[in-house]
Design a protein around this motif. Structure first.
Motif, PDB file in Angstrom:
ATOM      1  N   LEU A   1       9.260 -47.281 -24.875  1.00  5.06           N
ATOM      2  CA  LEU A   1      10.344 -46.753 -23.770  1.00  5.06           C
ATOM      3  C   LEU A   1      11.862 -47.349 -23.741  1.00  5.06           C
ATOM      4  N   ASN A   2      12.614 -46.632 -23.383  1.00  7.98           N
ATOM      5  CA  ASN A   2      14.381 -47.384 -23.047  1.00  7.98           C
ATOM      6  C   ASN A   2      13.882 -48.037 -21.854  1.00  7.98           C
ATOM      7  N   ALA A   3      14.769 -49.118 -21.734  1.00 11.88           N
ATOM      8  CA  ALA A   3      14.773 -49.391 -20.433  1.00 11.88           C
ATOM      9  C   ALA A   3      15.745 -48.663 -19.423  1.00 11.88           C
ATOM     10  N   TYR A   4      15.161 -49.052 -18.051  1.00 10.06           N
ATOM     11  CA  TYR A   4      15.716 -48.589 -16.684  1.00 10.06           C
ATOM     12  C   TYR A   4      16.510 -48.899 -16.472  1.00 10.06           C
ATOM     13  N   LYS A   5      17.531 -48.078 -16.588  1.00 12.76           N
ATOM     14  CA  LYS A   5      19.217 -48.933 -15.141  1.00 12.76           C
ATOM     15  C   LYS A   5      18.815 -47.813 -14.251  1.00 12.76           C
ATOM     16  N   ARG A   6      19.151 -48.758 -12.942  1.00 10.18           N
ATOM     17  CA  ARG A   6      19.297 -47.875 -11.741  1.00 10.18           C
ATOM     18  C   ARG A   6      20.409 -48.851 -11.023  1.00 10.18           C
ATOM     19  N   ALA A   7      21.589 -48.048 -10.313  1.00  9.12           N
ATOM     20  CA  ALA A   7      22.561 -48.803  -9.609  1.00  9.12           C
ATOM     21  C   ALA A   7      22.232 -47.368  -8.112  1.00  9.12           C
ATOM     22  N   ASP A   8      22.621 -47.518  -7.038  1.00  9.56           N
ATOM     23  CA  ASP A   8      22.798 -47.346  -6.162  1.00  9.56           C
ATOM     24  C   ASP A   8      23.557 -47.713  -5.053  1.00  9.56           C
ATOM     25  N   ILE A   9      24.602 -47.034  -4.495  1.00 11.94           N
ATOM     26  CA  ILE A   9      25.072 -47.422  -3.463  1.00 11.94           C
ATOM     27  C   ILE A   9      24.974 -46.191  -2.004  1.00 11.94           C
ATOM     28  N   GLY A  10      25.768 -47.195  -1.058  1.00 12.10           N
ATOM     29  CA  GLY A  10      26.128 -46.433  -0.286  1.00 12.10           C
ATOM     30  C   GLY A  10      26.860 -47.568   0.982  1.00 12.10           C
ATOM     31  N   ILE A  11      27.643 -46.736   1.511  1.00  9.87           N
ATOM     32  CA  ILE A  11      28.768 -46.689   2.273  1.00  9.87           C
ATOM     33  C   ILE A  11      29.081 -46.629   3.877  1.00  9.87           C
ATOM     34  N   SER A  12      29.240 -47.298   4.921  1.00  3.81           N
ATOM     35  CA  SER A  12      28.958 -47.012   6.019  1.00  3.81           C
ATOM     36  C   SER A  12      30.366 -47.304   7.026  1.00  3.81           C
ATOM     37  N   TYR A  13      30.509 -46.264   7.492  1.00  3.94           N
ATOM     38  CA  TYR A  13      31.345 -46.841   9.403  1.00  3.94           C
ATOM     39  C   TYR A  13      29.919 -46.888  10.102  1.00  3.94           C
ATOM     40  N   VAL A  14      30.487 -48.024  11.490  1.00  6.03           N
ATOM     41  CA  VAL A  14      29.408 -48.322  12.039  1.00  6.03           C
ATOM     42  C   VAL A  14      30.503 -48.077  13.478  1.00  6.03           C
ATOM     43  N   PHE A  15      30.281 -47.031  14.112  1.00  2.48           N
ATOM     44  CA  PHE A  15      30.777 -46.812  15.514  1.00  2.48           C
ATOM     45  C   PHE A  15      30.240 -47.839  16.824  1.00  2.48           C
ATOM     46  N   THR A  16      29.398 -48.385  16.582  1.00  5.19           N
ATOM     47  CA  THR A  16      28.285 -49.172  17.542  1.00  5.19           C
ATOM     48  C   THR A  16      27.423 -49.626  17.096  1.00  5.19           C
ATOM     49  N   ASP A  17      26.255 -50.984  17.457  1.00  2.00           N
ATOM     50  CA  ASP A  17      25.765 -51.636  17.052  1.00  2.00           C
ATOM     51  C   ASP A  17      25.228 -51.710  17.753  1.00  2.00           C
ATOM     52  N   ALA A  18      24.105 -52.619  17.856  1.00  4.40           N
ATOM     53  CA  ALA A  18      23.533 -53.689  18.727  1.00  4.40           C
ATOM     54  C   ALA A  18      24.372 -54.969  19.226  1.00  4.40           C
ATOM     55  N   LYS A  19      25.153 -55.453  18.082  1.00  2.00           N
ATOM     56  CA  LYS A  19      26.427 -56.698  18.176  1.00  2.00           C
ATOM     57  C   LYS A  19      27.842 -55.623  18.902  1.00  2.00           C
ATOM     58  N   ASN A  20      27.261 -54.748  18.872  1.00  5.10           N
ATOM     59  CA  ASN A  20      29.027 -54.276  18.992  1.00  5.10           C
ATOM     60  C   ASN A  20      28.821 -52.840  20.620  1.00  5.10           C
ATOM     61  N   GLN A  21      28.898 -52.945  21.250  1.00  4.60           N
ATOM     62  CA  GLN A  21      28.499 -52.625  22.170  1.00  4.60           C
ATOM     63  C   GLN A  21      29.949 -51.798  23.232  1.00  4.60           C
TER      64      GLN A  21
END
Length: 816
Positions: free
Chosen positions: A735-755
């Motif tokens: 079969l042909n080569a398998y090529k894939r790219a997934d991207i995610g972009i998020s804006y973190v309002f707050t997390d454990a390092k920024n309370q």
């Protein structure tokens, strides 16, 4: 004249505004007095960043109280309130303190897990990294030696093995994959809920004797025991999940509950088939832990899942071929498919601490899966040559039909499997050595009915199955019954009893100034197959495995290890059933002599920690049970007719490519071949020669709350796409080569390092909103072919079944 006056007025106004501003500048350093590059300095919506020397310069309004914030992902946030007179410069050089939190695998240490050849995965990454199947398996696909060319499937091949050769444990209890699933789009949710995981370990081979009897890999997952109340919610266009945890009864009882829902319509509707489909999957899991006293604890792990796959294809148009000879397949469908997979699982475990050296545990579990696969689909094909004249008004239209075919597929498949077991384990630790012992009894009761067939008609002439009585229609008349092109009918009631035990000795010590770790262990597996119209068969096998690792007393952080031994895979029900659905009770265990040589090299690059992991492996396999793969369905010959081998090299470089984040690059080289009935060596269905995987995390320096996650995979093609009845010795096309790219972009309002201590964000422990793009470059990947035959030319055409195209998704994560 007007332009000159306008420009003059603009310059005067600009100078008047600038003259009212003040300057704050300085050098930002850490506690070691080293300058920090990439620190974001901001007030309101204005800001700047430090250069390589840690220098910054910021213009602010004069005679105004301004709150300035210094941010860097690796350091604690610092705020400074200043009031600077107009046209004055204020020097301020702050010291930023490093954050207490450390991301897993960023601080690289040679510890026991490294010596045992395990890769440790951060559960937080498993939730954040984008992919069509978001979860633990999604991250595994970026590791060297782990492959799958189907983004809708949670199954994976490891170093030349198939889907059935991987061990998966949750809290020490083995879990299983579905029996009847044919395609990735039917699978839905993996058993493992990443939002409940605390520790994730993965070994691609050479694992210890205390793990089970499989040929390829171990995925060992531990669900966390909650210490306080928390709730997590995840939502997207694909579905959502919620996790609630806490403790009660004076912290004696801890409870963890996870609920997930997923709908794959977004992916299925992105394919080249026009459908009405509603594939939905629901999963509920719970983990309870009750501490009776300081010595005795009882745990319960439960799971209930329902997969509903309702699929009604309507039409399909697929263009393929070459520029000089373009072809198009047009299909009109009638009928539908309705599949249902229901799973129940429960495990009760008691752990008793006899003393500081001896721990005992007793676990009993039951797993039941009830699976239905029903479909009646009539497909009418028109295969034609298309107009390739760019100047023609009919460009792209079908001008000549090469084949007109109808195909009717029917199935009424039912399976009910109940797997129950009881296991006793003991661990004795004293000083630098450890003894592990376990004994397990398991009973598998499988009721299986297979009734599926396929009839092919080409221009009114029934296409007879391969190797059947030949005919020369339509040129010569032929009289005979209508025979399905493929047909399987079977009814099996099968029971398998297993008795398994293992014993293992482990020790860590010193050799001069060098640190060493080693273990050696033995396993025994006895199984008995019987059932309706099945001749009873009993077999027993033994195996020995071992590991040795040494960390030399060198200036460079190096660790060397060697592991391997005898690995066996006694047949599960799927391996006992041949391609005609008949159970062959005396199928022997597949055997492998496995050796792995590995090295971990930890070093600093750009003053940040990195680790290069290298492994060379070789497997010699005997009693091989050959198989074919169609999408994700594996069909065995059940005859132990082959020998095989697999060899390769895996490389992985991980570390802080971007400060404060973990990323990695994986490269794998593999060659695996089999020799069936002494006909010579040919490539196995999993012969994935080259693999490149990358997991990359990044953020915007000026706005560190904006995070980016990139998941990229490139796999060379595997042998496949042939009709299931084809002799693999006559069909080794790739079969042909398998090529894939997934991207995610998020804006973190707050997390454990920024309370936040005030405002609306103080209610959240974590809050982020973002989007994901699956198959970012919209590459057409295929893993199977639809085979169309012209009765006149007797020629087969393989039309690729393309996987998902580019898909856009929006998501939100909340934690209280």
């Amino acid at each position: 004249m007007l332009k000159t006056v306008t420009l003059t007025l603009f310059l005067v106004f600009s100078l008047s505004i600038t003259a009212q501003n003040s300057i704050i500048k300085g050098i930002v350093k850490n506690t070691n007095k080293e300058p920090i590059e990439g620190v974001s300095i901001s007030y309101l919506n204005y800001g700047t960043t430090t250069n390589k020397k840690g220098e910054y310069k910021l213009s602010i309004p004069g005679n105004t109280k301004i709150k300035i914030t210094f941010r860097h992902i690796s350091y604690t946030i610092l705020t400074k309130t200043v009031t600077i007179p107009k046209n004055k410069t204020y020097n301020y050089s702050p010291i930023l303190k490093p954050k207490v939190e450390n991301i897993d695998e960023i601080i690289v240490k040679n510890n026991k897990k490294d010596a045992q050849g395990f890769i440790k995965i951060n559960p937080a990454d498993a939730v954040k990294i984008p992919g069509a199947n978001n979860g633990v398996e999604n991250i595994l696909m970026t590791l060297a030696g782990v492959n799958n060319n189907n983004e809708l499937s949670t199954q994976y091949n490891v170093r030349g093995g198939n889907f059935d050769e991987n061990l998966v444990y949750v809290n020490g209890i083995e879990v299983y994959r579905p029996f009847l699933v044919r395609s990735g789009q039917q699978e839905g949710l993996s058993f493992v809920n990443p939002a409940m995981a605390q520790n994730i370990k993965f070994s691609a081979g050479g694992f210890q004797a205390k793990y089970g009897d499989k040929l390829s890999s171990v995925l060992d997952i531990t669900y966390r025991t909650p210490k306080k109340f928390a709730a997590t919610i995840h939502g997207s266009l694909l579905g959502g999940s919620a996790t609630i945890e806490g403790n009660m009864f004076h912290k004696k009882l801890s409870a963890l509950l996870g609920i997930r829902y997923r709908n794959n319509s977004l992916f299925i509707n992105s394919k080249d088939i026009n459908t009405n489909s509603n594939p939905n999957f629901t999963d509920i899991q719970t983990f309870l832990s009750y501490t009776i006293n300081s010595k005795l604890k009882i745990d319960f792990l439960g799971n209930f899942s329902v997969n509903n796959y309702n699929y009604t294809p309507i039409t399909r148009r697929t263009k393929f071929g070459t520029i000089s000879n373009p072809l198009e397949l047009i299909v009109f469908y009638e009928g539908q498919e309705k599949d249902k997979f229901k799973t129940l699982f429960g495990a009760l475990k008691g752990s008793y601490v006899v003393n500081k050296n001896l721990n005992l545990s007793l676990t009993t579990s039951a797993y039941q899966t009830i699976e239905e696969e029903y479909y009646d689909i009539l497909a009418s094909y028109n295969l034609g040559e298309t107009n390739n004249d760019f100047g023609s008004d009919n460009f792209g239209d079908v001008e000549f039909s090469e084949g007109i075919v109808s195909q009717l597929n029917h199935a009424r498949n039912d399976l009910d499997a109940l797997i129950s077991n009881i296991e006793f384990k003991a661990t004795y630790k004293k000083g630098k050595y450890q003894l592990d012992f376990g004994v397990k009894y398991q009973k598998e009761d499988i009721k299986d009915r297979i009734n599926e067939w396929e009839v092919i008609d080409s221009v009114g002439f029934n296409v007879r199955p391969p190797y059947h009585v030949s005919n020369n229609q339509p040129y010569e008349p032929f009289t005979g019954e209508i025979v399905p092109f493929q047909s399987i009918k079977a009814k099996n009631n099968t029971t398998i009893d297993r008795l398994i035990w293992f014993a293992q000795y482990s020790r860590n010590s010193n050799w001069n100034n060098h640190k060493i770790w080693y273990n050696i262990g033995a396993r025994s597996h006895n199984w008995n197959v019987y059932g309706d119209n099945i001749e009873t068969s009993n077999q027993i096998i033994y195996s020995i495995r071992g590991q040795f690792a040494i960390k030399p007393d060198w200036k460079k952080e190096m660790l060397f290890r060697v592991s391997g031994g005898m690995y066996n895979q006694p047949p599960f029900y799927r391996e006992l059933r041949n391609r005609n659905g008949t159970v062959i009770p005396d199928v022997k265990t597949q055997k492998s002599i496995h050796i792995v040589l590995g090295n971990d090299y930890s070093f600093k690059l750009w003053k940040r920690p990195f680790k290069l992991t290298s492994e060379i492996y070789f497997k010699n396999l005997t009693n091989v049970n050959t198989y074919t793969v169609d999408n994700v369905r594996v069909r065995y010959s059940a005859n132990n007719s082959a020998t095989a081998y697999a060899t390769g090299v895996d490389l992985r470089l991980n570390g802080e490519f971007v400060p404060g984040t973990e990323s990695w690059i994986s490269i794998g080289f593999l060659k695996t071949e089999e020799n069936s009935n002494d006909r010579g060596y040919i490539s196995r269905p999993t012969d994935q020669r080259f693999k490149f995987g990358m997991l990359f995390q990044d953020y915007i320096p000026n706005i560190p709350n904006i995070k980016m996650y990139l998941n990229l995979v490139f796999n060379t093609g595997v042998p496949g796409g042939s009709p299931s009845y084809t002799d693999p010795y006559n069909y080794q096309n790739r079969l042909n080569a398998y090529k894939r790219a997934d991207i995610g972009i998020s804006y973190v309002f707050t997390d454990a390092k920024n309370q936040y201590q005030s405002g609306w964000l103080q209610k959240f422990r974590e809050l982020s909103v973002g989007f994901e793009i699956y198959n970012m470059f919209d590459i057409q990947n295929s893993i199977t072919n639809t085979w169309v035959r012209d009765v006149y030319s007797k020629q087969f055409y393989g039309i690729p079944n393309f996987m998902t195209s580019r898909v856009f998704n929006i998501k939100m994560d909340i934690k209280f």
